[in-house]
Structures are given as C-alpha cells and as structure tokens.
Design a protein around this motif. Structure first.
Motif, PDB file in Angstrom:
ATOM      1  N   PHE A   6       0.858  -1.183   0.000  1.00 42.64           N
ATOM      2  CA  PHE A   6       0.000   0.000   0.000  1.00 42.64           C
ATOM      3  C   PHE A   6       0.898   1.237   0.000  1.00 42.64           C
ATOM      4  O   PHE A   6       1.792   1.355   0.848  1.00 42.64           O
ATOM      5  N   VAL A   7       0.638   2.129  -0.931  1.00 37.57           N
ATOM      6  CA  VAL A   7       1.523   3.287  -1.111  1.00 37.57           C
ATOM      7  C   VAL A   7       0.779   4.576  -0.756  1.00 37.57           C
ATOM      8  O   VAL A   7      -0.244   4.890  -1.365  1.00 37.57           O
ATOM      9  N   PRO A   8       1.301   5.333   0.211  1.00 41.73           N
ATOM     10  CA  PRO A   8       0.650   6.612   0.546  1.00 41.73           C
ATOM     11  C   PRO A   8       0.918   7.658  -0.534  1.00 41.73           C
ATOM     12  O   PRO A   8       2.001   7.686  -1.109  1.00 41.73           O
ATOM     13  N   VAL A   9      -0.071   8.499  -0.770  1.00 44.83           N
ATOM     14  CA  VAL A   9       0.057   9.548  -1.779  1.00 44.83           C
ATOM     15  C   VAL A   9      -0.228  10.895  -1.116  1.00 44.83           C
ATOM     16  O   VAL A   9      -1.314  11.137  -0.609  1.00 44.83           O
ATOM     17  N   GLU A  10       0.795  11.756  -1.136  1.00 42.21           N
ATOM     18  CA  GLU A  10       0.598  13.130  -0.646  1.00 42.21           C
ATOM     19  C   GLU A  10       0.217  13.990  -1.848  1.00 42.21           C
ATOM     20  O   GLU A  10       0.730  13.777  -2.953  1.00 42.21           O
ATOM     21  N   TYR A  11      -0.657  14.928  -1.647  1.00 40.79           N
ATOM     22  CA  TYR A  11      -1.055  15.805  -2.751  1.00 40.79           C
ATOM     23  C   TYR A  11      -1.495  17.143  -2.149  1.00 40.79           C
ATOM     24  O   TYR A  11      -1.560  17.280  -0.910  1.00 40.79           O
ATOM     25  N   ASP A  12      -1.858  18.089  -3.003  1.00 40.47           N
ATOM     26  CA  ASP A  12      -2.221  19.432  -2.535  1.00 40.47           C
ATOM     27  C   ASP A  12      -3.687  19.436  -2.074  1.00 40.47           C
ATOM     28  O   ASP A  12      -4.580  19.888  -2.783  1.00 40.47           O
ATOM     29  N   PHE A  13      -3.880  18.905  -0.869  1.00 44.29           N
ATOM     30  CA  PHE A  13      -5.251  18.769  -0.348  1.00 44.29           C
ATOM     31  C   PHE A  13      -5.896  20.132  -0.092  1.00 44.29           C
ATOM     32  O   PHE A  13      -7.105  20.302  -0.224  1.00 44.29           O
ATOM     33  N   ALA A  14      -5.066  21.112   0.287  1.00 50.09           N
ATOM     34  CA  ALA A  14      -5.613  22.443   0.583  1.00 50.09           C
ATOM     35  C   ALA A  14      -6.218  23.054  -0.686  1.00 50.09           C
ATOM     36  O   ALA A  14      -7.291  23.666  -0.652  1.00 50.09           O
ATOM     37  N   ARG A  15      -5.533  22.840  -1.805  1.00 47.32           N
ATOM     38  CA  ARG A  15      -6.057  23.351  -3.082  1.00 47.32           C
ATOM     39  C   ARG A  15      -7.365  22.631  -3.438  1.00 47.32           C
ATOM     40  O   ARG A  15      -8.332  23.265  -3.882  1.00 47.32           O
ATOM     41  N   LEU A  16      -7.398  21.322  -3.235  1.00 51.70           N
ATOM     42  CA  LEU A  16      -8.633  20.576  -3.535  1.00 51.70           C
ATOM     43  C   LEU A  16      -9.792  21.116  -2.700  1.00 51.70           C
ATOM     44  O   LEU A  16     -10.891  21.356  -3.208  1.00 51.70           O
ATOM     45  N   ALA A  17      -9.536  21.317  -1.399  1.00 52.49           N
ATOM     46  CA  ALA A  17     -10.595  21.807  -0.505  1.00 52.49           C
ATOM     47  C   ALA A  17     -11.062  23.195  -0.942  1.00 52.49           C
ATOM     48  O   ALA A  17     -12.271  23.497  -0.913  1.00 52.49           O
TER      49      ALA A  17
END
Lengths: 264, 310
Positions: free
Chosen positions: A215-226
C-alpha cells in the motif's frame, strides 16, 4: 483471459480528486509498473469531474465500472452507493447531483461502456478486478465484517485466486487458504478516516511463491482541492474531510471497528 | 400463536432460494425475555419457553458447520440473549470465526461481561456489534410498549456499552407517525449526546404486525402478501431468506421473524435448510417493502442497477 504483466498499480475511488490522481500517477511512473488499473468510481465528492478523464487517457489507465460510473454514465437518479441511513443518503445525493451535472456527454459515454470486471491470468494465477465484490458492484466488503471462509467462497465462486476490489474507501488485505488473496486497494478520492490527509494506491507484484501487496501513501495538494470544493459550492463537511483526514459523512455504513477508528 | 401465521398453500406463492448463505442467525435465548413488550413479533416473555436456549456446544457445532458453506456474519437474538448463561462465551467463540452481532434490550448487562467482551473484541480482527432495542425515544413512548421503567434501564445499558466503547446501534421499531420521524430522531440523538454517547448510531425498523403486535394494533390484511407479479424485476437480495437462516432449538428456520410459523423449520442441519421458501406470510410483505430490515447497516446490499455485474 489476457496475457498480462507482473507488476500492477491499482486504485479505486478517484471521486474527482484529479490532484491526488496526478500525484499517484507520477509516483507510479517513478516506480515503474507494467499496467495501471482503476477499479471504478471516477467521479463523486470532489470538484470538476471532467479533469480526471484526460489524466487516465494520458497514462493508459484501464478502468472497471463502479456504481457511480454506471449511474453517471446512464444518468440514473442516484449513485447506487448502497447507503441506508437518511443522512448518508442526503450527502450522497448532493455529491451525485453535482457530479452528474458536471460530467460531459463524451465522458458519460466513456463511463457507460466500462466493464463491470476485468480478468487476468498472471503466473498461472487467476486475477479478478472488480469494484465492490466479485458478485455485486455496490457490495461493501469491510475488513472487520468479512470472515475468511466467506472471502474464500467469493473467490471460489468467481473462479479467482486473487480478487482486487475497492468501494468501501478503506484499504486492507487478507491472505486466504490455498494461496488465495482478497485485496481492497483503497481509494484516491478521500483520506481513510484516520486523521491523515494522504490517500492510497496499491502495488501488486506477481512472481515467486507469493503475490506481494504494497500500500503506497500519496501526498497531494489537499488544501487546493478543498479550496476548489468550496469554490464549487460543495458541502463544508466534504471539505473538512479533505482538510482533516476524518470522515464527516457516510459514517453509518461503517462497522463498529472501522467506525471506532474515526473521529465522528 | 401459530394461528396468526396461516400458511397459504398456493402454487402461485413466489419461492425464494437461498441464493447466498451470508448470514447465520441464532435464536440463542429462545423466546425467553425479561421484558414482555406489547408489540413483540414472537411474543417473548419471562414465561414463554416455547423455544429454549442454545448451548455453547450447539453454537460451536453450528459455527463449524458454517465454515464450508462460506457464511460471513453471525447474529444472536432471542428473547434476551444475555439471559442465556453462556452468552459471553458464545460471543467470544464466535469472534474466532467472523463478525458477531447481538440484539439485546441492554437491561441486564453486567460490567464483568462487558469487560470480557471488550477484551475479546480488541483481540479479534472482526467486529462485535451490539444492537439495543427500544421502542420510542422517551419513557412516554417506550414504556407503554416495553414496560414501566424500561426506557431508563435501557438508557443505563446504552451508557454502559458506550463506556466500554462498543458504539451500540440503537434499534427502534417505528411507533411514531413517519411524518414526525426527523423531529423524533433528532430529539433522541441530542438526548443520547447529553448522556455521553457522542456519536449515536440508529437503525429504525418498520413495525411487524405479528405476535403481540396483533393484539396491540392489528395483524396483516389478506391483501398484504407478495404475489408473483410483484417479484418481477425485484432484487431478491433485499429479502433476508435470500441470504440467511436461523438456528433454533427446534431446527434451522427460514428467518428470524418467522420462527413460529408452521412452515419455518427447513431442516436440522444448515445444509438441509438450503431449500426454497414460499413467501406466503404477511411479514414477507414487510420485508419486501422495506428490505434488509434485520441486517446491520454495514451489511446493506445496495440493490438497484448495480446490484449484479452484468
């Protein structure tokens, strides 16, 4: 049966989170795989559902049809998520109405023709890729409410040694008798109700005695998505989940063990 | 009691096969209960021993029998399951096999039992669910049905379960007008939060016009039956007899609701009970109307267009 590669990247539930999809695909390319599969539910929950499709095409991602894809593709009245609680259904309907209204005709046609399952044979192992379970697209198979003998029956009835599924939104895997395996590959669309904001995809490697699952964790720009969710008028509850990693809606479908791990 | 459940011997009655043996129920306390609810669909009471307790040995044997059949979930009901002196051991044994759910009125729970169950739950990868039955979200609405003081006693039981982090699912048969539901449920949820249950889980059931409820209100009308026409295009996975059976001390019956029906016993072994059942009862009509009324929300089968892959 199809002649197939030996290292697969799999994910489910993009839920319109094109930012997490971009990040996951970049990671997949870095690591190198033979094929990438999405196990369904391309749209839902997040903003701008149409932004997912070009990414999938550019990276040759092969997709299974989830309940959401069936609904949006065929312009049905609801998402067929399978919730039973009125509050869960209330939020599911907001998400579905937005997604349907913002998915182009071309992409609806694409969703409509997706297969309900994909079968592969790799290293003499029969592999089944599906959305909920081998027998039902919108079946919830939770880690804490699936007995070993039930999962073995699902595999047996589906003529599969390895079942890869998604739908619940939380990854898990179980090694079964006779080398069989059931894997929930997790989702890219929203975090796992554990207070962490990353999402997950799964690498499945064939070769040797064991099927290796990572299982591979994925970091992304969650603040932009929100922010984009807010701009699109999507519920504050959905934005909160993206910002905090805790589920705020669709909670009543959870079994007690999975519910207890969350904040709400 | 059986007189309230006439079998309609009609070849036109739709038959439902056990399509997938997913749930195994246990009538673990028989019809013995510490309460005498006026709507109980099998008329349980402290004196009704028409069905008896199941022993740990009997349950163990059935659990082993369920493995080759690929059963998934195990549910325990009564009567009041915790009147069975082996109930704690039964649940601990079940968690070795798969997820367990117990349907209780929460009025007889003891700390020592809950501590042992909390330990077993922590050690198991499977969920242990408590479903607490009440009937009305206040003493004024609950107690006329379940008995004087039972609301306060159930509430104490719920708080106790929450203290052990069991997050019980509060299950209530709808004894209020449907139009009032949002208000009634909202008020109750707020009250539970005030009592310390921070994230209450609720399951609302339709009223079944069986057993004691026939006296309280009325039974099913003859027109409230499932016809062959109604089954056309219907997703049978919404009916519990499509995916469950229940063990009683008289044998294996079709479903938890109909154990008193004369045609309910389908066999003595789980394998024998894998045969079709005719949907001739009024309760079948309720199950048809509402779907999945006995299962946990997490076991919901969504139905609809996506019900089966094509």
């Amino acid at each position: 049966m199809t002649a197939a590669p030996t290292r697969l990247a799999c994910f489910g539930g993009i839920y319109s989170n094109y930012l997490a999809l971009e990040a996951a695909l970049a990671d997949v390319r870095r690591r190198g795989v033979d094929a990438v599969y999405c196990l369904g539910d391309l749209g839902a929950f997040g903003p701008h559902p149409d932004r997912v499709f070009p990414l999938l095409a550019d990276h040759d991602v092969v997709c299974v049809q989830g309940n959401y894809d069936d609904s949006v593709g065929n312009e049905l009245d609801d998402c067929q998520c399978g919730y039973v609680d009125p509050q869960d259904n209330h939020f599911a309907q907001i998400s579905y109405d937005y997604t349907l209204a913002h998915t182009s005709a071309e992409h609806r046609a694409y969703l409509r023709q997706l297969p309900a399952e994909i079968r592969l044979e790799i290293d003499s192992r029969r592999v089944l890729l599906c959305h909920g379970s081998p027998r039902r697209t919108n079946e919830f198979v939770w880690e804490s409410t699936a007995s070993d003998h039930f999962l073995e029956r699902l595999c047996r009835e589906a003529d599969a040694d390895v079942v890869l599924a998604t739908h619940t939104g939380i990854k898990w895997q179980r090694q079964l008798a006779e080398g069989r395996q059931f894997v929930n590959v997790g989702v890219l669309g929203r975090p796992e109700n554990d207070g962490r904001r990353n999402v997950w995809y799964t690498l499945v490697e064939f070769g040797g005695d064991q099927v290796q699952v990572e299982f591979v964790p994925v970091e992304y720009d969650f603040a932009r998505l929100a922010r984009e969710m807010a701009d699109e008028g999507l519920p504050a509850e959905f934005q909160e989940t993206i910002r905090t990693g805790w589920w705020t809606t669709c909670l009543e479908i959870l079994p007690v063990k999975e519910r207890r791990r969350g904040a709400f | 009691m059986a007189a309230t459940l006439p079998v309609i011997d009609d070849p036109r009655v739709p038959q439902v096969e056990l399509a997938s043996f997913d749930q195994l129920w246990f009538q673990v306390a028989g019809t013995l209960c510490n309460l005498t609810c006026h709507h109980c669909f099998i008329s349980c009471s402290p004196k009704n021993d028409s069905f008896g307790f199941l022993s740990l040995d009997e349950v163990q044997q059935r659990l082993a029998e369920s493995v080759p059949l690929g059963v998934n979930e195990y549910y325990f009901t009564g009567g009041e399951p915790f009147l069975n002196p082996q109930m704690v051991e039964i649940l601990i044994a079940t968690l070795e096999y798969g997820p367990a759910t117990v349907l209780t009125n929460a009025t007889v729970l003891k700390d020592e039992w809950l501590q042992r169950l909390a330990d077993a739950d922590a050690a198991s990868r499977f969920s242990l669910e408590f479903r607490v039955s009440i009937d009305g979200f206040s003493p004024e609405t609950n107690d006329p049905i379940r008995g004087e003081g039972t609301f306060a006693r159930a509430l104490r039981g719920i708080v106790k379960l929450v203290e052990y982090d069991f997050l019980p699912i509060i299950t209530a048969a709808r004894s209020w007008p449907e139009a009032d539901e949002a208000r009634v449920v909202g008020e109750f949820t707020e009250m539970l939060r005030r009592e310390g249950y921070r994230r209450p889980r609720l399951k609302i059931l339709p009223m079944l016009h069986l057993g004691a409820e026939v006296e309280r209100t009325h039974g099913y009308r003859p027109s409230e039956r499932i016809t062959a026409e109604m089954m056309k295009g219907f997703d049978r996975s919404q009916l519990i007899c499509d995916h469950a059976r229940i063990v009683t001390d008289r044998g294996v019956c079709v479903c938890p609701i109909l154990i008193e029906a004369p045609d309910a016993v389908l066999g003595q072994s789980l394998a024998e009970a894998d045969r079709p059942f005719g949907l001739s009862h009024g309760a079948c009509y309720t199950c048809y109307q509402y779907g999945a009324i006995c299962s946990n929300p997490s076991a919901a089968s969504g139905g609809g267009h996506a019900a089966r892959p094509t």
